[in-house]
Design an enzyme around this catalytic site. Structure first.
Site, PDB file in Angstrom:
ATOM      1  N   GLY A 276      54.187  37.364  44.349  1.00  0.00           N
ATOM      2  CA  GLY A 276      53.717  37.427  42.948  1.00  0.00           C
ATOM      3  C   GLY A 276      53.032  36.038  42.434  1.00  0.00           C
ATOM      4  O   GLY A 276      52.732  36.287  41.244  1.00  0.00           O
ATOM      5  N   GLU A 318      56.938  36.111  49.947  1.00  0.00           N
ATOM      6  CA  GLU A 318      55.937  37.003  50.288  1.00  0.00           C
ATOM      7  C   GLU A 318      54.611  37.248  49.738  1.00  0.00           C
ATOM      8  O   GLU A 318      54.483  37.936  48.720  1.00  0.00           O
ATOM      9  CB  GLU A 318      56.631  38.564  50.092  1.00  0.00           C
ATOM     10  N   PRO A 319      53.879  36.164  49.837  1.00  0.00           N
ATOM     11  CA  PRO A 319      52.355  35.968  49.267  1.00  0.00           C
ATOM     12  C   PRO A 319      51.703  37.007  49.682  1.00  0.00           C
ATOM     13  O   PRO A 319      51.532  37.289  50.900  1.00  0.00           O
ATOM     14  CB  PRO A 319      52.002  34.722  49.589  1.00  0.00           C
ATOM     15  N   ARG A 358      40.750  47.515  38.807  1.00  0.00           N
ATOM     16  CA  ARG A 358      42.052  46.783  38.199  1.00  0.00           C
ATOM     17  C   ARG A 358      41.437  46.581  36.645  1.00  0.00           C
ATOM     18  O   ARG A 358      42.409  46.410  35.765  1.00  0.00           O
ATOM     19  CB  ARG A 358      42.189  45.213  38.967  1.00  0.00           C
ATOM     20  N   CYS A 389      31.041  58.340  35.861  1.00  0.00           N
ATOM     21  CA  CYS A 389      31.172  59.087  34.716  1.00  0.00           C
ATOM     22  C   CYS A 389      32.536  58.643  33.729  1.00  0.00           C
ATOM     23  O   CYS A 389      33.329  59.652  33.334  1.00  0.00           O
ATOM     24  CB  CYS A 389      31.039  60.474  35.003  1.00  0.00           C
ATOM     25  N   GLU A 390      32.619  57.455  33.246  1.00  0.00           N
ATOM     26  CA  GLU A 390      33.731  57.101  32.387  1.00  0.00           C
ATOM     27  C   GLU A 390      33.215  55.821  31.592  1.00  0.00           C
ATOM     28  O   GLU A 390      32.828  55.149  32.202  1.00  0.00           O
ATOM     29  CB  GLU A 390      35.036  56.691  33.412  1.00  0.00           C
TER      30      GLU A 390
END
Length: 460
Positions: A276, A318-319, A358, A389-390
């Site tokens: 994280g 855990e990178p 993201r 189309c957003e």
């Protein structure tokens, strides 16, 4: 109000969004090397990565295009391994995994975390040692657990009581004794987006420390001789730059180790504090120094365990993003440049939320620059948008681009090595882009571009 850089005037608050745009950069051509890959630069005006001109990459492989700096990726593997020299470093495959990346991880001596049968299959397909694989997931299917047991993955992180029972059944059937860890929710409020904060009690992952669920999981595993309980696991969230949360998690897990010894008379040899660690996305962002984190976590765990008379457990981290995020850049071609008078200029490119969701999903920020040439044009307040189309199809919500930007120019977006390809989709039936690795002046495809035939495959 002009769309170019200017002092705030009377209408400033009326026309700009409530969230203020970023400061105008002193040089629109500059690359902040805290954000961009370690081998990036400009040659003849164009950005180069790994010694390769992005114009050549676009010409040969097309756009949108994911570019990954192999040396940057490998060097960050080595940085983490050196920082945690007395422990274990496992790369979190969910950030970005393909067969070539699995080979890099293996060659650099790291372990690998997977959270599905598909990710496990990628690793096994290149001969990644299963004993260096950890299987994660809050709802592993019976088939996924069975595959993990069959191939002999090094650790399975259990996430529920049901999973403990399933594993006991499978281990008995296969005549094996898998090593398991318990995912503990330690009650840490990570300062990150709600959807990527994972250690508070009110979410789907893990077994609560405060409610006693984690302690009960210990009892249930110890009641099954088919399972070998080797440690505890915690992951407090993603894109975290405040190290205090990791320190609190470490103290609480160490406290549970003490409780386990007192109740059951056993000492667990392993402690996994997850990943994280954040990375810089825009100028002004700070990434935690991995050596400072490593030294701090090691010291905390050692102090708590030593004071309780426990041997210090082997520490695992855990990178994922911290290794692959800065190594990745996405290249786009500008299609249209649309000035909305008095507000900003909309710069549309040939990708969008199908290759980087993201921004729409988390409100993520990115740095983007004109990549195919240098310019001394004035800065214009822009919004980098995709072709879907957003209305929410944005790559960079607010940024400054040169006022002479034109269709056909190339835009590069930095720090896209993590989660962009992993979360890629086919919205509006856009094929997923290729991934190209660059190193020492050479480029090669490591994930090919999808075609329309790929999109139609499987349809009746």
């Amino acid at each position: 109000m002009s769309r170019f850089a200017h002092p705030a005037g009377d209408r400033h608050a009326e026309v700009l969004p409530e969230e203020r745009p970023p400061h105008v950069p002193a040089d629109l051509n500059a690359l902040d090397h805290v954000i961009w890959p370690r081998t990036s630069g400009r040659t003849g005006g164009a950005i180069t990565i790994g010694g390769v001109d992005v114009r050549d990459l676009a010409k040969e492989y097309g756009t949108p295009l994911y570019v990954i700096d192999e040396e940057d990726f490998r060097s960050r593997c080595r940085d983490h391994k050196a920082a945690f020299h007395d422990g274990e470093v496992h790369y979190a495959g969910k950030a970005f995994l393909c067969r070539e990346v699995a080979r890099w991880i293996d060659q650099e001596g790291l372990g690998l975390d997977v959270c599905s049968a598909g990710e496990l299959a990628v690793a096994l397909s290149v001969g990644f040692p299963p004993e260096r694989i950890t299987m994660h997931g809050n709802n592993k299917s019976l088939a996924e657990l069975e595959k993990a047991v069959e191939v002999g993955v090094g650790h399975i992180v259990v996430d529920s009581y049901e999973e403990i029972a399933r594993l006991g059944f499978l281990a008995d059937r296969h005549g094996t004794r898998p090593k398991v860890m318990i995912r503990v929710t330690v009650g840490v409020e990570a300062h990150t987006h709600e959807f990527i904060a994972t250690a508070h009690d009110d979410q789907k992952f893990g077994l609560s420390l405060s409610s006693g669920a984690a302690a009960e999981a210990v009892r249930r595993i110890l009641a099954l001789p088919q399972l070998e309980l080797v440690g505890l696991h915690s992951h407090i969230g993603s894109q975290i730059t405040d190290t205090a949360g990791f320190e609190v998690a470490a103290r609480r897990l160490a406290g549970l180790l003490v409780q386990i010894k007192e109740e059951h008379g056993i000492v667990l040899p392993e402690l996994d504090l997850g990943g994280g660690y954040g990375i810089p996305y825009v100028t002004g962002d700070e990434a935690p120094d991995i050596k400072v984190i490593a030294d701090g976590l090691t010291e905390i765990v050692a102090k708590v365990c030593t004071s309780a008379g426990l041997p210090v457990p082997r520490l695992t981290v855990e990178p994922g993003r911290a290794i692959t995020g800065p190594a990745g850049v996405t290249l786009y071609e500008v299609g249209t440049v649309k000035d909305v008078e008095g507000l900003r200029t909309y710069v549309s490119v040939d990708g969008g939320m199908s290759d980087n969701i993201r921004t729409a999903l988390y409100g993520a920020d990115y740095t983007a620059v004109l990549a195919s040439r240098e310019t001394d044009a004035e800065p214009m307040l822009s919004r980098l948008v995709g072709k879907h189309c957003e209305s929410g199809d944005m790559i960079v919500r607010d940024l400054w681009l040169p006022a002479d930007l034109a269709p056909g120019d190339m835009i590069a977006v930095a720090a896209t090595g993590a989660y962009c390809r992993s979360l890629a989709n086919n919205y509006n039936y856009l094929p997923k882009p290729a991934v190209v690795a660059v190193s020492r002046g050479k480029a090669r495809v490591i994930v090919r571009r999808e075609t329309e035939d790929d999109l139609l495959r499987g349809q009746l």
